[in-house]
Motif scaffolding. Structure first.
Motif, PDB file in Angstrom:
ATOM      1  N   ASP A 119     -10.020  -1.077   0.773  1.00  0.00           N
ATOM      2  CA  ASP A 119     -10.524  -1.065  -0.602  1.00  0.00           C
ATOM      3  C   ASP A 119     -11.977  -1.493  -0.566  1.00  0.00           C
ATOM      4  OD1 ASP A 119      -8.052  -0.385  -1.544  1.00  0.00           O
ATOM      5  OD2 ASP A 119      -7.656  -2.295  -2.561  1.00  0.00           O
ATOM      6  N   GLU A 138     -12.150  -2.910  -7.645  1.00  0.00           N
ATOM      7  CA  GLU A 138     -12.000  -1.873  -6.620  1.00  0.00           C
ATOM      8  C   GLU A 138     -12.641  -0.565  -7.084  1.00  0.00           C
ATOM      9  OE1 GLU A 138      -7.850  -0.891  -5.679  1.00  0.00           O
ATOM     10  OE2 GLU A 138      -8.556   1.093  -5.092  1.00  0.00           O
ATOM     11  N   LYS A 187       0.815  -1.223   0.000  1.00  0.00           N
ATOM     12  CA  LYS A 187       0.000   0.000   0.000  1.00  0.00           C
ATOM     13  C   LYS A 187       0.849   1.273   0.000  1.00  0.00           C
ATOM     14  CE  LYS A 187      -4.227  -1.500  -0.279  1.00  0.00           C
ATOM     15  NZ  LYS A 187      -4.934  -1.296  -1.555  1.00  0.00           N
TER      16      LYS A 187
HETATM   17 MG    MG Z   1      -6.206   1.423  -4.822  1.00  0.00          MG
END
Ligand code: MG
Ligand code: 4AD
Length: 432
Positions: free
Chosen positions: A346, A355, A328
């Motif tokens: 998400d 997503e 991330k």
């Molecule tokens: Mg993303």
């Protein structure tokens, strides 16, 4: 002459009406011509007979081509046999703009329709999608304003990356380097929460995506929010509230358009009625193993295929939280007491639409942010303005970004994200 929309004419249902639009279909004999007229609201069959309009005018309309523009005055009547249940018996008409032979015929390839996008926008499909898209944009504004957010704008020319260097678009800027198109408003939004506290935007974002998938654009519209004092849970709550509000508005205002697109509006109802499930990344791996027979090594990011499998287990968006830190972005807050994961989430849409929202609580430790930027090979001096947000009265805060075309794509049940925007931009598509 007062023109009304075709929909209004149908609501009137009888008597004299004047409408205007474009020829959607035409056929006829040497006595009667049938013109199906469309405007932004509806289509209606118009019957033009030689006896009613006279020899000369009838000769004119006999030659009319699909997509010519016309005004029509006549009597409207219910007619079960007509395509939309009503028919206009024409007394007078005018051809406003003749049309050449329209290049789009039946059953053409998606690529051809993209080449002809400027004309394909007139299709019933694109008209329905663009109306739903307009409702979605309105709903985003409405939701955030109702929740006390200010609309705030960040620059599009930016001097830092937010979501990783590999998808940055470089802009030649008066011969200088180090200027990029916005991937996100976020790094320029965080400084503004110290002034406005709760802010949102809807703005284009740019990603140099080399992937040719049904969910990636190089230019997309990004609805983003950032809020001071917001907890990780608050961020998820705003995301859920926003999606529920969008779907509610679309169901209220655009059920007909959903049906035109072959999307059963009722299939979206659970989004309004059920709370969105919230699971951690670690739980997601367990579910993938137990229910989908898929093994993912802890620490690996979820790929499209895994997101799709998960999404088919739910009829609302699914919120996955606490991803491994390594997959991330640098600004996400380390989970207190669990330094291997972050307070990032998400939202994964149902039915394999992937997503639709990515968000997080933001890291408050200046040292941790610096460390992560350095690990990525970034120069700290470029980020000084951002690092100042952690130096002068830092507060817990966070936000998210929602890909508007991903949401439209899911709501409309489209095969490709390219149909969720008027003129899509991808690695290989930048014309017309
Ligand atoms: Mg993303
Ligand atoms: O997950 P992303 O990269 O997150 C951010 O940009 C954060 N800075 C947002 C924030 O916290 N303010 O992107 C957010 C969303 C994704 O969930 C996805 O819906 C959409 O943007 N998105 C795309 N949509 C279309 N085409 C692309 N290439 C997209 N990349 C991301």
């Amino acid at each position: 002459m007062k023109f009304i929309s075709i929909k209004e004419a149908m609501q009137q249902g009888h008597g004299s009406v004047s409408v205007r639009g474009w020829v959607y279909r035409e056929r006829g004999s040497n006595k009667v011509k049938f013109v199906v007229l469309r405007d932004s609201s509806e289509v209606i069959q118009c019957v033009i007979s030689k006896d009613d309009v006279g020899e000369e005018q009838f000769a004119v309309v006999s030659k009319v081509q699909v997509e010519a523009s016309m005004t029509i005055t006549g009597d409207i009547k219910k007619d079960e046999r007509a395509p939309s249940g009503y028919e206009i018996h024409v007394k007078e008409f005018e051809i406003v703009g003749e049309s050449d032979t329209f290049p789009i015929q039946k059953d053409q390839s998606p690529e051809f329709l993209l080449d002809m996008r400027h004309l394909w926008l007139r299709s019933r499909k694109m008209t329905a999608v663009l109306k739903i898209r307009s409702t979605v944009f309105g709903a985003i504004d409405e939701y955030f304003r109702k929740e006390g957010f200010y609309e705030y704008h960040s620059p599009i020319f930016q001097s830092v990356q937010c979501e990783g260097g590999s998808t940055l678009f470089d802009v030649p800027y008066f011969g200088k380097k180090g200027v990029f198109l916005a991937q996100s408003w976020q790094l320029y939004a965080e400084p503004a929460i110290f002034s406005l506290e709760k802010i949102y935007t809807i703005s284009p974002s740019f990603r140099a995506e080399k992937s040719k998938t049904s969910r990636h654009l190089t230019e997309y519209w990004h609805a983003e929010m950032e809020a001071a004092w917001a907890s990780f849970k608050d961020i998820q709550g705003y995301g859920e509230g926003l999606l529920k509000h969008i779907v509610k508005k679309v169901l209220e205002e655009r059920s007909d358009e959903l049906k035109t697109l072959g999307r059963d509006p009722e299939s979206l109802r659970p989004v309004l009625e059920k709370p969105f499930p919230r699971i951690t990344y670690t739980e997601a791996l367990k579910i993938l193993k137990e229910k989908c027979d898929m093994e993912v090594e802890w620490g690996k990011d979820l790929r499209t295929i895994e997101e799709d499998k998960l999404s088919h287990l739910y009829d609302t968006p699914l919120i996955v939280t606490h991803y491994p830190k390594a997959v991330k972005a640098f600004y996400m807050k380390e989970t207190p007491g669990e330094p291997t994961t972050v307070h990032g989430c998400d939202f994964i849409a149902p039915e394999g639409y992937g997503e639709i929202i990515g968000g997080s609580e933001r890291e408050s430790s200046l040292d941790k942010i610096k460390e992560r930027l350095l690990e990525m090979g970034e120069k700290l001096e470029h980020y000084e303005f951002y690092l100042d947000t952690r130096k002068y009265g830092s507060v817990p805060h966070g936000g998210f970004g929602m890909g508007v075309e991903r949401v439209v794509s899911w709501i409309c049940k489209l095969d490709s994200i390219k149909d969720a925007i008027a003129f899509p931009r991808t690695m290989i598509r930048y014309t017309p």
